[in-house]
Design a protein around this motif. Structure first.
Motif, PDB file in Angstrom:
ATOM      1  N   LYS B 124       2.467   5.825 -24.690  1.00 25.33           N
ATOM      2  CA  LYS B 124       1.430   5.103 -23.948  1.00 25.33           C
ATOM      3  C   LYS B 124       2.000   4.381 -22.738  1.00 25.33           C
ATOM      4  CE  LYS B 124      -1.029   2.744 -27.145  1.00 25.33           C
ATOM      5  NZ  LYS B 124      -1.997   2.043 -27.873  1.00 25.33           N
ATOM      6  N   VAL B 125       3.113   3.700 -22.967  1.00 22.00           N
ATOM      7  CA  VAL B 125       3.695   2.926 -21.874  1.00 22.00           C
ATOM      8  C   VAL B 125       4.210   3.855 -20.777  1.00 22.00           C
ATOM      9  CG1 VAL B 125       5.502   1.298 -21.246  1.00 22.00           C
ATOM     10  CG2 VAL B 125       4.249   1.014 -23.389  1.00 22.00           C
ATOM     11  N   ALA B 126       4.844   4.945 -21.179  1.00 22.23           N
ATOM     12  CA  ALA B 126       5.355   5.883 -20.172  1.00 22.23           C
ATOM     13  C   ALA B 126       4.202   6.426 -19.331  1.00 22.23           C
ATOM     14  CB  ALA B 126       6.105   7.017 -20.843  1.00 22.23           C
ATOM     15  N   HIS B 127       3.089   6.746 -19.990  1.00 15.26           N
ATOM     16  CA  HIS B 127       1.953   7.263 -19.232  1.00 15.26           C
ATOM     17  C   HIS B 127       1.395   6.209 -18.281  1.00 15.26           C
ATOM     18  CE1 HIS B 127      -1.959   8.990 -18.284  1.00 15.26           C
ATOM     19  NE2 HIS B 127      -1.398  10.153 -18.543  1.00 15.26           N
ATOM     20  N   LEU B 128       1.406   4.970 -18.742  1.00 16.99           N
ATOM     21  CA  LEU B 128       0.940   3.883 -17.869  1.00 16.99           C
ATOM     22  C   LEU B 128       1.840   3.767 -16.635  1.00 16.99           C
ATOM     23  CD1 LEU B 128      -0.891   1.407 -17.388  1.00 16.99           C
ATOM     24  CD2 LEU B 128       0.800   0.046 -18.620  1.00 16.99           C
ATOM     25  N   VAL B 129       3.140   3.879 -16.867  1.00 19.86           N
ATOM     26  CA  VAL B 129       4.067   3.823 -15.729  1.00 19.86           C
ATOM     27  C   VAL B 129       3.755   4.942 -14.745  1.00 19.86           C
ATOM     28  CG1 VAL B 129       6.485   4.057 -15.050  1.00 19.86           C
ATOM     29  CG2 VAL B 129       5.880   2.678 -17.044  1.00 19.86           C
ATOM     30  N   VAL B 130       3.477   6.128 -15.292  1.00 20.73           N
ATOM     31  CA  VAL B 130       3.126   7.259 -14.429  1.00 20.73           C
ATOM     32  C   VAL B 130       1.900   6.925 -13.587  1.00 20.73           C
ATOM     33  CG1 VAL B 130       2.210   9.615 -14.471  1.00 20.73           C
ATOM     34  CG2 VAL B 130       4.226   9.040 -15.825  1.00 20.73           C
ATOM     35  N   ALA B 131       0.888   6.338 -14.233  1.00 21.92           N
ATOM     36  CA  ALA B 131      -0.343   5.998 -13.494  1.00 21.92           C
ATOM     37  C   ALA B 131      -0.033   5.032 -12.348  1.00 21.92           C
ATOM     38  CB  ALA B 131      -1.369   5.388 -14.443  1.00 21.92           C
ATOM     39  N   TRP B 132       0.799   4.046 -12.626  1.00 22.65           N
ATOM     40  CA  TRP B 132       1.135   3.092 -11.567  1.00 22.65           C
ATOM     41  C   TRP B 132       1.969   3.730 -10.471  1.00 22.65           C
ATOM     42  CZ3 TRP B 132      -1.241  -1.000 -10.065  1.00 22.65           C
ATOM     43  CH2 TRP B 132      -1.993  -1.748 -10.989  1.00 22.65           C
ATOM     44  N   LEU B 133       2.857   4.654 -10.848  1.00 26.37           N
ATOM     45  CA  LEU B 133       3.656   5.320  -9.816  1.00 26.37           C
ATOM     46  C   LEU B 133       2.763   6.115  -8.870  1.00 26.37           C
ATOM     47  CD1 LEU B 133       6.800   6.477 -11.828  1.00 26.37           C
ATOM     48  CD2 LEU B 133       6.660   4.661 -10.110  1.00 26.37           C
ATOM     49  N   VAL B 134       1.726   6.744  -9.423  1.00 27.04           N
ATOM     50  CA  VAL B 134       0.788   7.469  -8.557  1.00 27.04           C
ATOM     51  C   VAL B 134       0.122   6.489  -7.590  1.00 27.04           C
ATOM     52  CG1 VAL B 134      -1.347   8.814  -8.498  1.00 27.04           C
ATOM     53  CG2 VAL B 134       0.370   9.285 -10.246  1.00 27.04           C
ATOM     54  N   ALA B 135      -0.316   5.345  -8.126  1.00 24.36           N
ATOM     55  CA  ALA B 135      -1.002   4.364  -7.281  1.00 24.36           C
ATOM     56  C   ALA B 135      -0.057   3.805  -6.212  1.00 24.36           C
ATOM     57  CB  ALA B 135      -1.551   3.232  -8.148  1.00 24.36           C
ATOM     58  N   ILE B 136       1.160   3.477  -6.620  1.00 23.57           N
ATOM     59  CA  ILE B 136       2.110   2.921  -5.659  1.00 23.57           C
ATOM     60  C   ILE B 136       2.463   3.961  -4.597  1.00 23.57           C
ATOM     61  CG2 ILE B 136       4.495   2.106  -5.413  1.00 23.57           C
ATOM     62  CD1 ILE B 136       4.155   0.882  -8.255  1.00 23.57           C
ATOM     63  N   GLY B 137       2.680   5.192  -5.045  1.00 19.70           N
ATOM     64  CA  GLY B 137       2.995   6.257  -4.098  1.00 19.70           C
ATOM     65  C   GLY B 137       1.891   6.427  -3.067  1.00 19.70           C
ATOM     66  N   SER B 138       0.631   6.452  -3.525  1.00 13.94           N
ATOM     67  CA  SER B 138      -0.488   6.626  -2.587  1.00 13.94           C
ATOM     68  C   SER B 138      -0.504   5.511  -1.559  1.00 13.94           C
ATOM     69  CB  SER B 138      -1.820   6.603  -3.325  1.00 13.94           C
ATOM     70  OG  SER B 138      -1.807   7.506  -4.389  1.00 13.94           O
ATOM     71  N   ASN B 139      -0.296   4.290  -2.032  1.00  9.91           N
ATOM     72  CA  ASN B 139      -0.393   3.155  -1.115  1.00  9.91           C
ATOM     73  C   ASN B 139       0.795   3.092  -0.151  1.00  9.91           C
ATOM     74  OD1 ASN B 139      -2.790   1.052  -1.709  1.00  9.91           O
ATOM     75  ND2 ASN B 139      -2.323   2.268  -3.503  1.00  9.91           N
ATOM     76  N   PHE B 140       1.972   3.496  -0.644  1.00  6.75           N
ATOM     77  CA  PHE B 140       3.117   3.572   0.267  1.00  6.75           C
ATOM     78  C   PHE B 140       2.918   4.646   1.329  1.00  6.75           C
ATOM     79  CE2 PHE B 140       6.151   1.013  -2.325  1.00  6.75           C
ATOM     80  CZ  PHE B 140       6.637   0.277  -1.267  1.00  6.75           C
ATOM     81  N   SER B 141       2.256   5.718   0.941  1.00  9.34           N
ATOM     82  CA  SER B 141       1.928   6.752   1.929  1.00  9.34           C
ATOM     83  C   SER B 141       1.191   6.125   3.095  1.00  9.34           C
ATOM     84  CB  SER B 141       0.999   7.801   1.320  1.00  9.34           C
ATOM     85  OG  SER B 141       1.715   8.830   0.745  1.00  9.34           O
ATOM     86  N   ALA B 142       0.188   5.333   2.746  1.00  8.11           N
ATOM     87  CA  ALA B 142      -0.624   4.710   3.797  1.00  8.11           C
ATOM     88  C   ALA B 142       0.246   3.827   4.677  1.00  8.11           C
ATOM     89  CB  ALA B 142      -1.746   3.894   3.167  1.00  8.11           C
ATOM     90  N   LEU B 143       1.213   3.133   4.077  1.00  6.97           N
ATOM     91  CA  LEU B 143       2.077   2.265   4.875  1.00  6.97           C
ATOM     92  C   LEU B 143       2.773   3.054   5.978  1.00  6.97           C
ATOM     93  CD1 LEU B 143       3.599  -0.405   5.394  1.00  6.97           C
ATOM     94  CD2 LEU B 143       5.342   0.396   3.813  1.00  6.97           C
ATOM     95  N   TRP B 144       3.373   4.185   5.612  1.00  8.11           N
ATOM     96  CA  TRP B 144       4.168   4.924   6.609  1.00  8.11           C
ATOM     97  C   TRP B 144       3.280   5.582   7.652  1.00  8.11           C
ATOM     98  CZ3 TRP B 144       8.916   3.704   7.311  1.00  8.11           C
ATOM     99  CH2 TRP B 144       9.617   3.105   6.251  1.00  8.11           C
ATOM    100  N   ILE B 145       2.123   6.051   7.218  1.00  6.70           N
ATOM    101  CA  ILE B 145       1.215   6.667   8.183  1.00  6.70           C
ATOM    102  C   ILE B 145       0.759   5.598   9.183  1.00  6.70           C
ATOM    103  CG2 ILE B 145      -1.020   7.786   8.478  1.00  6.70           C
ATOM    104  CD1 ILE B 145       1.243   9.485   7.195  1.00  6.70           C
ATOM    105  N   LEU B 146       0.535   4.393   8.698  1.00  6.44           N
ATOM    106  CA  LEU B 146       0.050   3.355   9.608  1.00  6.44           C
ATOM    107  C   LEU B 146       1.177   2.794  10.467  1.00  6.44           C
ATOM    108  CD1 LEU B 146      -2.583   2.123   7.204  1.00  6.44           C
ATOM    109  CD2 LEU B 146      -3.028   2.784   9.559  1.00  6.44           C
TER     110      LEU B 146
END
Lengths: 387, 536
Positions: B124-146
């Motif tokens: 469960k915890v590992a899957h939660l970490v995965v979910a957060w990594l997806v969210a963090i990755g998406s938001n970091f993408s926006a940082l570099w594009i901006l």
């Protein structure tokens, strides 16, 4: 910033030439089997469940694999801006076709099994076929054209200009040598896709993949050999005239280039590079053998080695040229005159050194978690959540 | 509008970028909302939260894939359609795009597969970490594009190199910590969070109206309203920050957005509404609010904000200065840099205005030969068309404030009124689903259209940035994109609606097991087991 002087401009350029190779090879090794699997889909899998098995072998990993391609584009932009500017606009319509195919593919993976209708699913199956087969072919065609030189020149402002009207530009790409190289990449990536399927599937799907994969491997090998002969006798090489300035400003017009030589002259100047084509042949031959004799993981590894050898062959043969011009050789882009600035190359290298190992690490972990065969039982048991 | 290569390239870029941005804001926000839901699941172990995670995760996935797919077009279109731009600023602009791939996109894309396929393969915890990594990755993408986009608005940390005929990076630090980029990043991701919150709220409101999936819908509204309220507040606050940086770095854009034709004594008044008339250089039927513009734009009472007329005069001066730089550049280029120091010095002195001389290329091949009329015309070209900016900006801001009100209201009902939502408010919640997309697209329109006639503000004119293509090339790809993207859009909307109608997958057995395990804790004083089970 003085820090970037730690590494000479010349060295950074060579490093980024190598990294360009790493990215292209990384792309071919990972996204390559996605494309291969897509192109094989209608032929190795006949029933709906079989097709779902095949799609789910790449279902969880295609997104990450595709980033190799996107990062390849981004890295070319950042490290080799003239290459990015000239090649993407020069191959305009071909790039559009690749784009359309590459957009179709992710959508196909994701959406295909979200409706029950047979017509819906079969349309997406063909979309996946196109999304795999078209780029696999066009990438090779592009390389074939690069080896022959591309009809562009640079103005004094370094604006890239192309000769010819649009349909001519597009059709001229499809010349016999380029098509031959296209077949090499097509055969190679389908062989790779088949090798992946032998690892991830079993039974009738794996059997079909073995048969088709072996044929594709033979096509790639024969094409690779023929292309070598063709390069020796039918295609002019390029060479820099006079002293090579390896740390000068990135302005292609500052050097003179001749078309007198042969590409294969590189093999007498640097005999050690012959290792690349040798690895290419060995890898492909062993992969074909593995496909026929029932090897699984080893087949995939041989296939990877073959791809590594073939792509390295192209890069090493052309070095230091990256994109030669057929109409104005002076405009040709080389490692020494088409890079970003010293500072940018350095900054990008630092970022790459930090993140590339991390990427490889977590990608390996994800593949490990997902290890194991995909079966029809898996697909039917989790019908709602898998592709 | 003439059908020339420049206009068609702009049209294609605008179309594909705005289309891409239909999917991006929802990805940015929904990735976080889903990760929050899964966090609650891991903390409470209640199956309903897992079902919510999976349900919203499915919608996230349908949307995400088109964001990824249409993002490929963006990454490649600079080279395909804007090859001179790519050559001219690739040394700076390419870096954040490549770093985006290395740092962010790899992260989100590698783990998103595991998010969907890893439920049974991970703890469960590992899957939660995965979910957060997806969210963090998406938001970091926006940082570099901006960061990349912010550099187009405010090109810092770079200078022109006459030997390579392009801009080159002088300070990565300045490019990274560009104030415009930072302000845009937080503004844009907050807008994404609002978009996702409105989406979750709207879909949940629809379930409540239909009397379906009550438990899921209520909890989802709770999350969406609190997350949405915070985000809506931050969008406006950070939008104000964005406006403040605009005052400093993009004066013409600000003047055009506000329809400020003439320089006013400080603090300037804010034009609430009116009808800008470009030819007469006047805003008709304007309603002014004294002082407000000066206060927002400069955060002071005595700093003057220049009006359009004054900025045009300044542009003319810069064009003349740029012509000197251009002349020196031609000498340096012809002699491969082997020139006298005084010519170098002259170039250095005027090189910041080189881009202004390039504006003349629309009228004359060699800017040094421009006539006074052509110079005046080029100076006039630095004014973007005012009325679309003026209106787009006002609608965006109006929607921004409306989101605060809506989210505040739902937050109030959810927190203090035991989730008793009046039916009209639920209808309203459904009706406003498209609104954040409208606001986001208008925001991009203001940012990009307001930068015209430049691709890189003050450095490279749009008209010069394009590839050497024919109108035929452009018409083929434009038609291709329109057809292809329209079909994909219909398919995507169809699937979204299908999965919203279908609703969450409710694992009744799992829920029953959970209730049995926790019955003692759940039983209220009157002996009933409260609604841990989804309603149907």
């Amino acid at each position: 910033m003085i820090l970037h002087d730690l590494l000479s401009f010349e060295l950074l350029r060579v490093i980024w030439w190598l990294l360009l190779g790493v990215l292209l090879i990384g792309f071919a090794l990972t996204d390559g089997f996605d494309m291969g699997v897509g192109a094989l889909l209608p032929f190795v899998a006949k029933t709906d469940n079989e097709r779902r098995v095949v799609i789910n072998t790449v279902g969880p990993v295609w997104e990450g694999n595709q980033v190799w391609f996107i990062l390849g584009g981004g890295a070319i932009f950042a490290a080799w801006p003239p290459l990015y500017a000239v090649s993407f606009s020069g191959f305009y319509l071909a790039m559009f076709a690749v784009l359309a195919a590459l957009i179709l593919r992710p959508v196909g993976f994701k959406y295909r099994s979200k409706r029950e209708s047979a017509a819906w699913r079969s349309s997406w199956d063909w979309a996946l076929f196109v999304g795999g087969a078209v780029p696999a072919l066009i990438f090779g065609v592009a390389v074939g054209n690069v080896l022959q030189g591309v009809p562009f020149y640079l103005t004094e402002d370094l604006m890239p200009i192309y000769d010819g009207t649009f349909y001519w530009k597009f059709l001229a790409l499809l010349n016999p040598f380029a098509i031959l190289v296209g077949l090499v990449s097509f055969g190679m990536l389908l062989m790779h896709g088949a090798a992946w399927l032998t690892v991830k599937t079993e039974g009738v799907i794996a059997d079909r993949a073995r048969t088709i994969g072996a044929v594709m491997g033979l096509i790639a090998m024969a094409g690779f050999a023929l292309a070598g002969v063709w390069l020796a006798f039918g295609v002019d090489g390029y060479a820099i005239v006079g002293a090579v300035v390896a740390d000068g400003p990135s302005n292609p017009l500052h050097s003179e280039v001749s078309r007198e030589s042969s590409w294969l002259a590189a093999y007498s100047a640097r005999p050690w590079i012959a290792i690349a084509p040798v690895l290419g042949f060995i890898g492909m031959a062993m992969a074909i053998r593995g496909l026929r004799s029932g090897g699984e993981v080893s087949t995939l590894l041989w296939s990877k080695l073959g791809i590594l050898g073939v792509i390295s062959t192209v890069g090493l043969t052309m070095f230091p040229f990256i994109l030669p011009s057929s109409v104005d050789p002076k405009s040709s882009l080389t490692v020494w005159d088409a890079s970003s600035s010293h500072l940018t190359l350095f900054v990008m290298l630092v970022v790459t050194v930090i993140f590339m190992p991390l990427i490889l690490l977590y990608t390996a972990w994800v593949y490990k978690v997902l290890w194991g065969k995909v079966t029809e039982d898996d697909v039917t048991a989790n019908s709602d959540s898998v592709y | 509008m003439e059908l020339d290569v420049v206009e068609l390239s702009r049209l294609q870029f605008a179309m594909t970028a705005m289309y891409h941005f239909l999917f991006v804001p929802l990805t940015l926000g929904l990735s976080i909302i889903v990760a929050i839901m899964e966090t609650v699941y891991v903390m409470t172990d209640r199956p309903i939260w897992r079902q919510m995670t999976k349900f919203w995760g499915t919608l996230f996935g349908i949307n995400f894939v088109l964001g990824v797919a249409t993002g490929i077009t963006m990454e490649f279109q600079f080279g395909m359609n804007w090859s001179y731009y790519s050559h001219y600023v690739g040394d700076i602009f390419g870096a954040p795009l490549a770093i985006e791939g290395l740092m962010a996109f790899f992260l989100e894309a590698t783990f998103v597969g595991l998010f969907f396929f890893g439920w049974d393969k991970l703890s469960k915890v590992a899957h939660l970490v995965v979910a957060w990594l997806v969210a963090i990755g998406s938001n970091f993408s926006a940082l570099w594009i901006l960061i990349a986009n912010g550099w187009m608005q405010n090109p810092v940390g770079a200078e022109f190199n006459p030997m390579t005929m392009r801009m080159e990076m002088t300070s990565f630090y300045e490019v990274l910590f560009n104030t415009v980029a930072q302000a845009k990043f937080v503004h844009t991701v907050s807008a994404g969070y609002v978009t996702a919150s409105v989406f979750v709220l709207g879909v949940s409101a629809w379930y409540l109206l239909k009397g379906r999936h009550i438990e899921l819908a209520r909890r989802s509204i709770g999350i969406a309203a609190s997350f949405g309220l915070m985000s809506a507040l931050s969008v406006v606050v950070l939008g104000d920050e964005s406006g403040y940086t605009t005052t400093h770095d993009q004066k013409m854009k600000l003047a055009a957005m506000e329809g400020m034709w003439e320089t006013e004594p400080a603090p300037a008044s804010f034009t609430l509404i009116g009808f800008p008339d470009q030819e007469a250089r006047d805003t008709k039927y304007a309603i002014h609010i004294p002082w407000v513009m000066g206060l927002i734009g400069t955060r002071s009472l005595d700093t003057v904000i220049p009006g359009i007329a004054q900025l045009v005069d300044e542009s003319e001066d810069r064009i003349r200065s740029g012509m000197i730089a251009y002349d020196a550049l031609m000498t340096i280029r012809a002699d491969r840099g082997e020139v006298a120091q005084d010519i170098r010095d002259r170039f250095e002195t005027h090189s910041d205005d080189l881009g202004y001389a390039l504006l003349l290329k629309r009228y004359v091949d060699d800017p040094r030969e421009a006539t006074d009329e052509q110079i005046a015309q080029a100076a006039e070209d630095t004014v973007p068309t005012v009325w679309p900016l003026f209106w787009a900006f006002r609608i965006m801001v109006g929607l921004g404030f409306a989101f605060i009100a809506v989210m505040g209201y739902f937050f109030y009902l959810a927190s203090f009124k035991r989730m008793q939502f009046p039916r009209w408010s639920l209808y309203f919640g459904v009706a406003i689903i498209p609104a954040p997309w409208i606001a986001a697209e208008l925001g991009w329109f203001v940012a990009e259209f307001g930068r015209q006639p430049w691709t890189v503000d003050g450095v490279l004119p749009t008209a010069l940035s394009v590839s050497h293509l024919s109108v035929g090339d452009l018409l083929i790809t434009l038609a291709g994109f329109v057809t292809f993207y329209s079909i994909l859009f219909i398919i995507e909307m169809g699937l979204m609606l299908k999965y919203i109608r279908k609703g969450p997958f409710q694992d009744v057995e799992e829920t029953d097991r959970w209730i049995a395990r926790h019955e003692h804790r759940l039983r209220t004083h009157d002996g009933n087991v409260p609604g841990a089970v989804p309603a149907e």
